[in-house]
Design a protein around this motif. Structure first.
Motif, PDB file in Angstrom:
ATOM      1  N   VAL A 199       0.854  -1.188   0.000  1.00 43.97           N
ATOM      2  CA  VAL A 199       0.000   0.000   0.000  1.00 43.97           C
ATOM      3  C   VAL A 199       0.890   1.237   0.000  1.00 43.97           C
ATOM      4  CG1 VAL A 199      -1.802   1.250   1.228  1.00 43.97           C
ATOM      5  CG2 VAL A 199      -1.788  -1.237   1.243  1.00 43.97           C
ATOM      6  N   ARG A 200       0.638   2.128  -0.928  1.00 47.27           N
ATOM      7  CA  ARG A 200       1.373   3.398  -0.993  1.00 47.27           C
ATOM      8  C   ARG A 200       0.442   4.504  -0.532  1.00 47.27           C
ATOM      9  NH1 ARG A 200       6.194   1.138  -1.119  1.00 47.27           N
ATOM     10  NH2 ARG A 200       6.445  -0.260  -2.895  1.00 47.27           N
ATOM     11  N   SER A 201       0.526   4.863   0.726  1.00 44.63           N
ATOM     12  CA  SER A 201      -0.412   5.836   1.286  1.00 44.63           C
ATOM     13  C   SER A 201       0.304   7.136   1.604  1.00 44.63           C
ATOM     14  CB  SER A 201      -1.072   5.266   2.540  1.00 44.63           C
ATOM     15  OG  SER A 201      -0.103   4.727   3.415  1.00 44.63           O
ATOM     16  N   GLY A 202       0.843   7.772   0.579  1.00 39.03           N
ATOM     17  CA  GLY A 202       1.492   9.061   0.794  1.00 39.03           C
ATOM     18  C   GLY A 202       2.888   8.913   1.355  1.00 39.03           C
ATOM     19  N   THR A 203       3.358   9.930   2.016  1.00 41.89           N
ATOM     20  CA  THR A 203       4.696   9.948   2.592  1.00 41.89           C
ATOM     21  C   THR A 203       4.588  10.118   4.097  1.00 41.89           C
ATOM     22  OG1 THR A 203       4.832  12.336   2.242  1.00 41.89           O
ATOM     23  CG2 THR A 203       5.730  10.922   0.516  1.00 41.89           C
ATOM     24  N   PRO A 204       5.554   9.575   4.857  1.00 43.36           N
ATOM     25  CA  PRO A 204       5.501   9.712   6.313  1.00 43.36           C
ATOM     26  C   PRO A 204       5.710  11.162   6.725  1.00 43.36           C
ATOM     27  CG  PRO A 204       7.587   8.728   5.629  1.00 43.36           C
ATOM     28  CD  PRO A 204       6.730   8.832   4.404  1.00 43.36           C
ATOM     29  N   PRO A 205       5.285  11.500   7.952  1.00 41.14           N
ATOM     30  CA  PRO A 205       4.795  10.620   9.004  1.00 41.14           C
ATOM     31  C   PRO A 205       3.296  10.351   8.885  1.00 41.14           C
ATOM     32  CG  PRO A 205       4.954  12.827   9.850  1.00 41.14           C
ATOM     33  CD  PRO A 205       5.478  12.885   8.434  1.00 41.14           C
ATOM     34  N   TYR A 206       2.878   9.273   9.536  1.00 39.61           N
ATOM     35  CA  TYR A 206       1.478   8.890   9.615  1.00 39.61           C
ATOM     36  C   TYR A 206       1.053   8.995  11.079  1.00 39.61           C
ATOM     37  CZ  TYR A 206       2.989   6.806   5.232  1.00 39.61           C
ATOM     38  OH  TYR A 206       3.539   6.608   3.987  1.00 39.61           O
ATOM     39  N   VAL A 207      -0.083   9.607  11.313  1.00 39.68           N
ATOM     40  CA  VAL A 207      -0.548   9.842  12.682  1.00 39.68           C
ATOM     41  C   VAL A 207      -2.002   9.400  12.787  1.00 39.68           C
ATOM     42  CG1 VAL A 207      -0.842  11.535  14.518  1.00 39.68           C
ATOM     43  CG2 VAL A 207       0.991  11.834  12.864  1.00 39.68           C
ATOM     44  N   ALA A 208      -2.346   8.749  13.896  1.00 36.32           N
ATOM     45  CA  ALA A 208      -3.723   8.355  14.163  1.00 36.32           C
ATOM     46  C   ALA A 208      -4.036   8.650  15.627  1.00 36.32           C
ATOM     47  CB  ALA A 208      -3.941   6.874  13.849  1.00 36.32           C
ATOM     48  N   GLU A 209      -5.265   9.071  15.868  1.00 36.93           N
ATOM     49  CA  GLU A 209      -5.693   9.452  17.207  1.00 36.93           C
ATOM     50  C   GLU A 209      -6.395   8.288  17.891  1.00 36.93           C
ATOM     51  OE1 GLU A 209      -8.480  12.863  19.387  1.00 36.93           O
ATOM     52  OE2 GLU A 209      -8.344  12.720  17.200  1.00 36.93           O
ATOM     53  N   GLY A 210      -5.922   7.923  19.092  1.00 32.83           N
ATOM     54  CA  GLY A 210      -6.544   6.884  19.884  1.00 32.83           C
ATOM     55  C   GLY A 210      -7.464   7.467  20.937  1.00 32.83           C
ATOM     56  N   THR A 211      -8.035   6.608  21.759  1.00 31.93           N
ATOM     57  CA  THR A 211      -8.933   7.091  22.797  1.00 31.93           C
ATOM     58  C   THR A 211      -8.174   7.784  23.919  1.00 31.93           C
ATOM     59  OG1 THR A 211      -8.837   4.907  23.846  1.00 31.93           O
ATOM     60  CG2 THR A 211     -10.642   5.322  22.318  1.00 31.93           C
ATOM     61  N   HIS A 212      -6.884   7.458  24.097  1.00 33.58           N
ATOM     62  CA  HIS A 212      -6.110   8.034  25.193  1.00 33.58           C
ATOM     63  C   HIS A 212      -4.756   8.567  24.731  1.00 33.58           C
ATOM     64  CE1 HIS A 212      -9.103   6.427  27.853  1.00 33.58           C
ATOM     65  NE2 HIS A 212      -8.840   5.187  27.500  1.00 33.58           N
ATOM     66  N   GLY A 213      -4.604   8.869  23.453  1.00 35.65           N
ATOM     67  CA  GLY A 213      -3.310   9.377  23.010  1.00 35.65           C
ATOM     68  C   GLY A 213      -3.169   9.319  21.500  1.00 35.65           C
ATOM     69  N   TRP A 214      -1.916   9.177  21.031  1.00 37.93           N
ATOM     70  CA  TRP A 214      -1.594   9.226  19.617  1.00 37.93           C
ATOM     71  C   TRP A 214      -0.709   8.043  19.258  1.00 37.93           C
ATOM     72  CZ3 TRP A 214      -3.907  13.365  17.243  1.00 37.93           C
ATOM     73  CH2 TRP A 214      -4.282  14.417  18.070  1.00 37.93           C
ATOM     74  N   ALA A 215      -0.795   7.595  18.018  1.00 35.75           N
ATOM     75  CA  ALA A 215       0.146   6.634  17.452  1.00 35.75           C
ATOM     76  C   ALA A 215       0.673   7.224  16.154  1.00 35.75           C
ATOM     77  CB  ALA A 215      -0.531   5.283  17.189  1.00 35.75           C
ATOM     78  N   SER A 216       1.969   7.085  15.922  1.00 35.47           N
ATOM     79  CA  SER A 216       2.574   7.666  14.718  1.00 35.47           C
ATOM     80  C   SER A 216       3.658   6.737  14.194  1.00 35.47           C
ATOM     81  CB  SER A 216       3.160   9.049  15.022  1.00 35.47           C
ATOM     82  OG  SER A 216       4.216   8.951  15.967  1.00 35.47           O
ATOM     83  N   PHE A 217       3.979   6.900  12.911  1.00 32.97           N
ATOM     84  CA  PHE A 217       5.023   6.131  12.248  1.00 32.97           C
ATOM     85  C   PHE A 217       5.741   7.058  11.290  1.00 32.97           C
ATOM     86  CE2 PHE A 217       6.204   3.208   8.640  1.00 32.97           C
ATOM     87  CZ  PHE A 217       7.261   2.611   9.304  1.00 32.97           C
ATOM     88  N   ASP A 218       7.061   7.185  11.469  1.00 34.89           N
ATOM     89  CA  ASP A 218       7.846   8.102  10.638  1.00 34.89           C
ATOM     90  C   ASP A 218       8.671   7.389   9.582  1.00 34.89           C
ATOM     91  OD1 ASP A 218       9.794   6.882  12.128  1.00 34.89           O
ATOM     92  OD2 ASP A 218      10.509   8.712  13.116  1.00 34.89           O
ATOM     93  N   GLY A 219       8.405   6.111   9.350  1.00 33.23           N
ATOM     94  CA  GLY A 219       9.157   5.340   8.373  1.00 33.23           C
ATOM     95  C   GLY A 219      10.228   4.470   8.987  1.00 33.23           C
ATOM     96  N   GLU A 220      10.620   4.763  10.224  1.00 33.32           N
ATOM     97  CA  GLU A 220      11.673   3.997  10.888  1.00 33.32           C
ATOM     98  C   GLU A 220      11.243   3.433  12.237  1.00 33.32           C
ATOM     99  OE1 GLU A 220      15.061   6.518  11.215  1.00 33.32           O
ATOM    100  OE2 GLU A 220      15.412   6.614   9.048  1.00 33.32           O
TER     101      GLU A 220
END
Length: 575
Positions: free
Chosen positions: A456-477
């Motif tokens: 899946v090619r979903s743009g360029t990093p970073p990727y961020v998603a909001e959880g119920t109690h915080g954040w999750a992110s992925f910067d490629g590494e």
């Protein structure tokens, strides 16, 4: 009818209908329904009249050389065109709206406050039929890189620049040139979105070094509890280049409209006036940093698609054309080693637009199906993925929700092209199957356990998603989970960082109310005594590598897809 007549007719209809609603409250309830509908009709008539009136003030450029830069100070408003539909939505003015008080869009409110400093100019979306109300538009409707020359000249001469957050390629180009040519104290960043949107922008700014001497401030936790509009905050810089985030929805006001205007004036406009004085003219001496060759669109170096031979229905001649099938929601392209499914950006297909595209190695495909039976119905091309080769299908229950991710609805008239491309894909799939059948038993066994995935090619990093109690992110590494003040006590305020090399598996379970996300490490710490083999919510209370998610698939599945794609590529590179 002329523009003024439409405005007058719409305003009169809104006022009379509003009085009818008020009269309906006094024992005539039947009148409220038609009068409410007529208020909406009057509002649309009034808005169309205002747009027609504004159409006479726009500038249409047939070529970038026709641009005439204003000699007086002006403010340049830059944004991604995807922001326009959201800032076009009208903001009510409390109970007076029911009595016919006209609504204004968020861009109008922003421009009305900024116009106290200088006129506001923006580059218009070339697909606009009528200009959006707000900034004065300059239109360049040719689809080439001439818009970059226009934007560059306006950036170089603008007294102040207001730019929205976003991650499109065009906006990235504008950011790079604004920061290279404009003092930071003359820049205002408008946050168009929630905390998830801002954190994604903040991470991209850090990774791309947009602000090398400083870092943008964090998103205030309490700000997520206020306001549901597009414009939430603004980032401004002082004369030393230090940024500060200014909420634009906290100010006291009996409507969002008055709150937004008050916040803009008190937090931005007044401070700009105090620092820049009454004359906002830009100081001379700045040097435009880019040469003209920098405006040309560079090729991305991607390989050319395969060719197919399609007969012309008019002449019967057979001409080789690129192996591309275009549909209503994207396109399918056949390459030498893979098939690529690029999704469109339709509003009702937000998940597909967020994922971007998927790449299918021929060994990961079981076949391709065409449904061309009905010449007036929905005709489609369906890529059939082998079991275990889809990176996203195990994440969703029921799996039927994912069938449309591999289906392209074909536009009328492209049946011959679709048949030729499908035949080309079938031939490549058969060749890949024959190559696999000639391997030894051991090689085949290893291949069965390492079936090439649908990346899946979903743009360029970073990727961020909001959880119920915080954040999750992925910067490629690395994957980073940050827990806020509302998280369970064991992980409140803590952060978990997992490098890609330490990840064995990624679990994501989608639910209609809540979803779960967990990273499984290759060598989990010994203090984790609970079972990590399943993803139930109670286990997440103590697990620093797990998070309860909001059921927003556009955020989380792009994040999951990016991590799984990186894991698959790392695995294939080290195998």
């Amino acid at each position: 009818m002329k523009a003024r007549e439409l405005v007058a007719a719409g305003s009169t209809l809104m006022l009379v209908s509003s009085l009818g609603i008020v009269y309906g409250f006094d024992g005539h309830a039947w009148m409220t329904y038609p009068c409410t509908a007529l208020v909406g009709v009057g509002f649309r008539v009034r808005q169309r009249g205002r747009q027609l009136a504004g159409a006479g003030n726009v500038t249409e450029l047939a070529d970038f050389t026709e641009l005439v830069v204003p000699q007086e100070p002006f403010i340049l408003y830059l944004r991604g065109f995807d922001v326009d539909p959201r800032t076009r939505e009208m903001v009510s003015h409390g109970p007076l709206t029911v009595l016919g008080m006209p609504k204004l869009g968020e861009e109008e409110l922003l421009v009305r406050a900024l116009s106290e400093v200088a006129p506001v100019i923006a580059i218009g979306d070339p697909t606009d039929r009528l200009p959006q109300l707000g900034a004065q538009r300059i239109y360049y409707r040719r689809r080439d890189s001439g818009w970059k020359r226009i934007a560059g000249e306006l950036i170089h001469t603008a007294s102040l620049v207001v730019i929205t957050t976003g991650d499109s390629d065009g906006l990235d180009w504008e950011y790079a040139h604004v920061l290279a040519d404009l003092p930071l104290e003359r820049l205002l960043i408008v946050v168009c979105g929630d905390g998830h949107h801002y954190e994604r922008f903040r991470l991209r700014a850090r990774m791309r070094g947009r602000f090398p001497h400083t870092e943008l401030p964090e998103w205030p936790t309490m700000l997520s509890l206020y306001g549901r509009r597009t414009i939430r905050a603004a980032v401004r810089f002082d004369t030393a280049g230090t940024p500060s985030l200014e909420p634009l929805v906290f100010r006291t006001g009996w409507s969002h409209r008055s709150a937004l205007e008050t916040s803009l004036r008190r937090r931005v406009i007044d401070r700009w006036r105090a620092e820049l004085g009454d004359d906002p003219t830009r100081p001379s001496g700045s040097i435009w940093p880019c040469h003209f060759e920098d405006f040309d669109d560079a090729s991305d170096g991607s390989p050319a698609p395969l060719s197919v031979h399609v007969p012309d229905p008019r002449t019967g001649a057979v001409t080789p054309v690129p192996a591309v099938v275009r549909g209503f929601d994207g396109k399918v392209t056949a390459y030498e080693d893979r098939v690529e499914f690029a999704y469109g950006s339709k509003e009702e297909e937000r998940l597909k637009a967020a994922l971007g595209s998927r790449s299918y190695p021929y060994a990961a495909l079981a076949g391709v199906e065409l449904d061309l039976a009905s010449p007036i119905g929905q005709q489609s091309l369906h890529l059939v993925v082998r079991e275990g080769a889809d990176l996203l299908k195990p994440s969703v229950d029921p799996a039927t929700e994912w069938e449309d991710l591999n289906i392209l609805l074909i536009k009328p008239g492209d049946q011959k092209q679709a048949e030729a491309v499908a035949e080309q894909i079938r031939g490549r799939i058969e060749a890949a199957s024959k190559a696999a059948s000639t391997r030894t038993h051991a090689q085949t066994h290893a291949q069965d356990h390492a079936c090439p995935p649908a990346l899946v090619r979903s743009g360029t990093p970073p990727y961020v998603a909001e959880g119920t109690h915080g954040w999750a992110s992925f910067d490629g590494e690395k994957v980073r989970l940050s827990f806020g003040a509302t998280a369970p006590h064991a992980k409140r305020g803590r952060t978990s960082t997992i490098p890609l090399a330490d990840i064995a598996e990624l679990q994501y379970r989608y639910g209609l109310v809540k979803s779960t996300f967990r990273v499984l490490r290759r060598d989990p710490p010994r203090e984790r005594s609970h079972d990590c083999s399943h993803s139930s919510l109670p286990d997440l209370k103590e697990d620093l590598d797990g998070m309860a998610c909001l059921p927003v698939r556009e955020q989380w599945l792009v994040l999951v897809a990016a991590i799984r794609t990186a894991l698959a590529e790392a695995h294939s590179g080290t195998r």
